[in-house]
Design a protein around this motif. Structure first.
Motif, PDB file in Angstrom:
ATOM      1  N   ILE A   8     -18.294  50.015  95.769  1.00  0.00           N
ATOM      2  CA  ILE A   8     -16.982  49.872  96.400  1.00  0.00           C
ATOM      3  C   ILE A   8     -17.187  49.565  97.877  1.00  0.00           C
ATOM      4  O   ILE A   8     -17.929  50.257  98.576  1.00  0.00           O
ATOM      5  N   TYR A   9     -16.535  48.517  98.363  1.00  0.00           N
ATOM      6  CA  TYR A   9     -16.634  48.160  99.784  1.00  0.00           C
ATOM      7  C   TYR A   9     -15.314  48.459 100.473  1.00  0.00           C
ATOM      8  O   TYR A   9     -14.262  48.640  99.820  1.00  0.00           O
ATOM      9  N   LYS A  10     -15.340  48.510 101.776  1.00  0.00           N
ATOM     10  CA  LYS A  10     -14.150  48.852 102.550  1.00  0.00           C
ATOM     11  C   LYS A  10     -13.054  47.803 102.321  1.00  0.00           C
ATOM     12  O   LYS A  10     -13.292  46.607 102.400  1.00  0.00           O
ATOM     13  N   GLY A  11     -11.858  48.300 102.050  1.00  0.00           N
ATOM     14  CA  GLY A  11     -10.730  47.410 101.826  1.00  0.00           C
ATOM     15  C   GLY A  11     -10.570  46.947 100.397  1.00  0.00           C
ATOM     16  O   GLY A  11      -9.601  46.268 100.068  1.00  0.00           O
ATOM     17  N   GLN A  12     -11.498  47.301  99.511  1.00  0.00           N
ATOM     18  CA  GLN A  12     -11.416  46.859  98.118  1.00  0.00           C
ATOM     19  C   GLN A  12     -10.299  47.585  97.375  1.00  0.00           C
ATOM     20  O   GLN A  12      -9.563  46.978  96.602  1.00  0.00           O
ATOM     21  N   MET A  13     -10.202  48.883  97.603  1.00  0.00           N
ATOM     22  CA  MET A  13      -9.207  49.697  96.914  1.00  0.00           C
ATOM     23  C   MET A  13      -7.958  49.863  97.775  1.00  0.00           C
ATOM     24  O   MET A  13      -7.950  49.513  98.956  1.00  0.00           O
ATOM     25  N   VAL A  14      -6.905  50.424  97.176  1.00  0.00           N
ATOM     26  CA  VAL A  14      -5.692  50.702  97.944  1.00  0.00           C
ATOM     27  C   VAL A  14      -6.048  51.652  99.090  1.00  0.00           C
ATOM     28  O   VAL A  14      -7.033  52.388  99.027  1.00  0.00           O
ATOM     29  N   GLN A  15      -5.233  51.642 100.138  1.00  0.00           N
ATOM     30  CA  GLN A  15      -5.582  52.323 101.382  1.00  0.00           C
ATOM     31  C   GLN A  15      -5.918  53.800 101.197  1.00  0.00           C
ATOM     32  O   GLN A  15      -6.910  54.300 101.735  1.00  0.00           O
ATOM     33  N   GLU A  16      -5.116  54.515 100.427  1.00  0.00           N
ATOM     34  CA  GLU A  16      -5.341  55.949 100.252  1.00  0.00           C
ATOM     35  C   GLU A  16      -6.657  56.222  99.525  1.00  0.00           C
ATOM     36  O   GLU A  16      -7.393  57.164  99.878  1.00  0.00           O
ATOM     37  N   PHE A  17      -6.947  55.420  98.515  1.00  0.00           N
ATOM     38  CA  PHE A  17      -8.215  55.531  97.784  1.00  0.00           C
ATOM     39  C   PHE A  17      -9.374  55.218  98.734  1.00  0.00           C
ATOM     40  O   PHE A  17     -10.385  55.911  98.768  1.00  0.00           O
ATOM     41  N   ASN A  18      -9.212  54.159  99.506  1.00  0.00           N
ATOM     42  CA  ASN A  18     -10.223  53.750 100.481  1.00  0.00           C
ATOM     43  C   ASN A  18     -10.497  54.858 101.498  1.00  0.00           C
ATOM     44  O   ASN A  18     -11.659  55.174 101.806  1.00  0.00           O
ATOM     45  N   ASP A  19      -9.427  55.470 102.017  1.00  0.00           N
ATOM     46  CA  ASP A  19      -9.583  56.511 103.031  1.00  0.00           C
ATOM     47  C   ASP A  19     -10.329  57.716 102.476  1.00  0.00           C
ATOM     48  O   ASP A  19     -11.147  58.324 103.180  1.00  0.00           O
ATOM     49  N   PHE A  20     -10.058  58.066 101.226  1.00  0.00           N
ATOM     50  CA  PHE A  20     -10.770  59.181 100.603  1.00  0.00           C
ATOM     51  C   PHE A  20     -12.261  58.875 100.481  1.00  0.00           C
ATOM     52  O   PHE A  20     -13.111  59.683 100.847  1.00  0.00           O
ATOM     53  N   CYS A  21     -12.572  57.686  99.980  1.00  0.00           N
ATOM     54  CA  CYS A  21     -13.973  57.327  99.715  1.00  0.00           C
ATOM     55  C   CYS A  21     -14.803  57.176 100.986  1.00  0.00           C
ATOM     56  O   CYS A  21     -15.990  57.508 100.998  1.00  0.00           O
ATOM     57  N   PHE A  22     -14.183  56.653 102.046  1.00  0.00           N
ATOM     58  CA  PHE A  22     -14.958  56.363 103.261  1.00  0.00           C
ATOM     59  C   PHE A  22     -14.728  57.388 104.371  1.00  0.00           C
ATOM     60  O   PHE A  22     -15.054  57.128 105.527  1.00  0.00           O
ATOM     61  N   ASP A  23     -14.208  58.546 104.009  1.00  0.00           N
ATOM     62  CA  ASP A  23     -14.131  59.653 104.958  1.00  0.00           C
ATOM     63  C   ASP A  23     -15.553  60.078 105.310  1.00  0.00           C
ATOM     64  O   ASP A  23     -16.357  60.361 104.421  1.00  0.00           O
ATOM     65  N   PRO A  24     -15.917  60.096 106.596  1.00  0.00           N
ATOM     66  CA  PRO A  24     -17.288  60.459 107.001  1.00  0.00           C
ATOM     67  C   PRO A  24     -17.739  61.828 106.478  1.00  0.00           C
ATOM     68  O   PRO A  24     -18.937  62.081 106.324  1.00  0.00           O
ATOM     69  N   ALA A  25     -16.774  62.705 106.208  1.00  0.00           N
ATOM     70  CA  ALA A  25     -17.119  64.055 105.745  1.00  0.00           C
ATOM     71  C   ALA A  25     -17.281  64.127 104.225  1.00  0.00           C
ATOM     72  O   ALA A  25     -17.599  65.193 103.684  1.00  0.00           O
ATOM     73  N   ARG A  26     -17.078  63.006 103.528  1.00  0.00           N
ATOM     74  CA  ARG A  26     -17.099  63.023 102.071  1.00  0.00           C
ATOM     75  C   ARG A  26     -18.485  63.361 101.533  1.00  0.00           C
ATOM     76  O   ARG A  26     -19.499  62.855 102.002  1.00  0.00           O
ATOM     77  N   LYS A  27     -18.535  64.237 100.501  1.00  0.00           N
ATOM     78  CA  LYS A  27     -19.796  64.651  99.870  1.00  0.00           C
ATOM     79  C   LYS A  27     -19.727  64.415  98.367  1.00  0.00           C
ATOM     80  O   LYS A  27     -18.637  64.504  97.769  1.00  0.00           O
ATOM     81  N   PRO A  28     -20.877  64.134  97.717  1.00  0.00           N
ATOM     82  CA  PRO A  28     -20.897  63.941  96.265  1.00  0.00           C
ATOM     83  C   PRO A  28     -20.293  65.151  95.554  1.00  0.00           C
ATOM     84  O   PRO A  28     -20.578  66.296  95.893  1.00  0.00           O
ATOM     85  N   GLY A  29     -19.430  64.870  94.576  1.00  0.00           N
ATOM     86  CA  GLY A  29     -18.788  65.942  93.834  1.00  0.00           C
ATOM     87  C   GLY A  29     -17.417  66.315  94.349  1.00  0.00           C
ATOM     88  O   GLY A  29     -16.683  67.065  93.692  1.00  0.00           O
ATOM     89  N   ASP A  30     -17.030  65.787  95.510  1.00  0.00           N
ATOM     90  CA  ASP A  30     -15.692  66.067  96.047  1.00  0.00           C
ATOM     91  C   ASP A  30     -14.636  65.488  95.107  1.00  0.00           C
ATOM     92  O   ASP A  30     -14.780  64.368  94.601  1.00  0.00           O
ATOM     93  N   VAL A  31     -13.572  66.255  94.900  1.00  0.00           N
ATOM     94  CA  VAL A  31     -12.480  65.823  94.023  1.00  0.00           C
ATOM     95  C   VAL A  31     -11.158  66.070  94.735  1.00  0.00           C
ATOM     96  O   VAL A  31     -10.970  67.117  95.354  1.00  0.00           O
ATOM     97  N   ASP A  32     -10.246  65.104  94.650  1.00  0.00           N
ATOM     98  CA  ASP A  32      -8.937  65.297  95.259  1.00  0.00           C
ATOM     99  C   ASP A  32      -7.923  64.370  94.591  1.00  0.00           C
ATOM    100  O   ASP A  32      -8.298  63.415  93.892  1.00  0.00           O
ATOM    101  N   ILE A  33      -6.653  64.660  94.809  1.00  0.00           N
ATOM    102  CA  ILE A  33      -5.567  63.818  94.310  1.00  0.00           C
ATOM    103  C   ILE A  33      -5.020  63.009  95.481  1.00  0.00           C
ATOM    104  O   ILE A  33      -4.708  63.567  96.530  1.00  0.00           O
ATOM    105  N   VAL A  34      -4.917  61.698  95.317  1.00  0.00           N
ATOM    106  CA  VAL A  34      -4.325  60.853  96.350  1.00  0.00           C
ATOM    107  C   VAL A  34      -3.173  60.079  95.738  1.00  0.00           C
ATOM    108  O   VAL A  34      -3.221  59.681  94.571  1.00  0.00           O
TER     109      VAL A  34
END
Length: 432
Positions: free
Chosen positions: A367-393
């Protein structure tokens, strides 16, 4: 029967892909294809000839790939057969939706004489085997880091991402009468010069404001600098700037300002004026250039769409609440599981309404930046994101409204490396 199936598959695919422009290319789905001139290729007289050729090429390619697959000992496994079953289930569903008394009658109506359930499944299996063998070949190529870096460097103007804005000052046209009495309208040296003067004025004004407020990266293309235009009916059009965000360099290549935009000398807030022959002048503002050196990501998701209950093109609070209740139910199932990636994948296959991933455990890779809808993109490319993180957007856009339960798998390779690798791979595969 196989030719009929391949012919109609090519036809249906073409109609689906180009539905919005069929009339503009002279393609009438209600008239016999052998009575309509093919307008997209001089190689074929009629559309019937065009689709016969498409069917033949597909059959030749699929047959060759399947023969090679068998020689290599490659066959369809259980997962492949499941995929064929899924595709055939869509045919059965369509037959039911269009109220055919049997799948056989639907197949004959859609694909032509002789196309039975046995023939359709056979063709689906051949296509599945050909795709499997092709994919294995595509995946088999390997490249060194040096080859990948060299490819990107050679094609960086196409691969890099640009942020820029422009305004086109269109030159006025004047009517002229030819020796034969015919009239035509076109720009003149005088109207082009006037457009150039306006464009220079805009560029100078914006350059001045940029120098004064450089931190704001100002691009104030105001009516005072860009004159409004008044049509014959008296309506006034206020000028507007075209904003290009994260535009791939390849999309700019044919623009008259491409060479200026690509230049290594470009820095933030540079402004230029470039001629568009016989049309006018572009005023272009360069903002930034990105070399795609960030890492791609992989994620799984489960999509629950809101239903537009009254079909008015909008989603009521009740529509959204029902979708939210459904995603909350899926989330509760997730919480009651062992919360492994495999558990999430199983839930995605069972509940996700995203047809692009709900047979693959909801997985999206690279997945590259801008590929997904904005909210999905923001979740995936959050600098604090770690493997296994789960959330509802939640996402609401022109195309759909719904909730995503997202599982972050982790980072992948750098996007620049991925782009170069895919370009090399595609070229080698095409030769093969």
């Amino acid at each position: 029967a196989e030719v009929n199936y391949a012919y109609r598959t090519a036809y249906l695919s073409f109609c689906n892909q180009y539905s919005s422009i069929l009339s503009s290319i002279g393609f009438d789905t209600k008239k016999p294809l052998d009575e309509q001139k093919c307008t997209i290729s001089e190689e074929f007289d009629t559309w019937d000839d065009y689709f016969k050729n498409a069917a033949k090429q597909n059959l030749v390619q699929v047959t060759a790939l399947c023969d090679a697959a068998k020689k290599a000992g490659i066959t369809l496994d259980e997962d492949d057969q499941h995929e064929v079953d899924e595709q055939f289930s869509y045919i059965e569903l369509s037959a039911k939706q269009y109220k055919y008394s049997s799948v056989s009658k639907y197949l004959q109506a859609v694909y032509g004489n002789g196309v039975t359930k046995k023939v359709a499944r056979h063709m689906l299996e051949l296509s599945q085997l050909a795709s499997k063998y092709s994919q294995q070949q595509y995946d088999s190529y390997t490249y060194t880091d040096e080859q990948i870096a060299e490819n990107y460097a050679e094609n960086k103007n196409s691969y890099d991402v640009f942020n820029y804005q422009y305004y086109l000052v269109q030159a006025a046209t004047e009517e002229t009468t030819g020796a034969d009495g015919s009239t035509s309208t076109a720009t003149t040296d005088a109207t082009m010069a006037a457009a150039k003067a306006t464009a220079d004025k805009i560029a100078a004004a914006n350059t001045s404001s940029i120098e004064e407020e450089v931190d704001k990266a100002v691009w104030s293309c105001k009516t005072a600098n860009v004159p409004a235009t008044t049509a014959a009916d008296g309506k006034t059009t206020t000028p507007s700037v075209t904003v290009n965000t994260n535009a791939k360099g390849s999309s700019v290549s044919s623009a008259p300002y491409a060479e200026w935009l690509y230049s290594a000398e470009r820095t933030a807030n540079n402004v230029t004026v470039v001629e568009q022959e016989n049309t006018g002048y572009y005023v272009v503002l360069f903002q930034s250039r990105d070399d795609n050196s960030y890492h791609t990501v992989s994620a799984r998701h489960i999509l629950i769409k809101a239903a537009d209950s009254d079909n008015d093109g909008t989603y009521s609070d009740d529509d959204k609440q029902k979708a939210k209740a459904s995603i909350d139910d899926v989330y509760e199932r997730w919480m009651q599981s062992d919360q492994t990636e495999d558990d999430f994948a199983q839930l995605a296959n069972s509940f996700s309404q995203d047809s692009g991933s709900n047979t693959k455990g909801g997985l999206y890779e690279h997945i590259y930046k801008g590929q997904m809808v904005q909210e999905f993109n923001d979740f995936c490319f959050d600098p604090a994101r770690k493997p296994g993180d789960v959330d509802i957007v939640f996402n609401e856009s022109d195309s759909y409204c719904g909730y995503h339960l997202v599982y972050f798998v982790g980072q992948g390779e750098r996007y620049c490396d991925y782009l170069a690798d895919q370009a090399l791979r595609s070229a080698d595969f095409e030769k093969w």
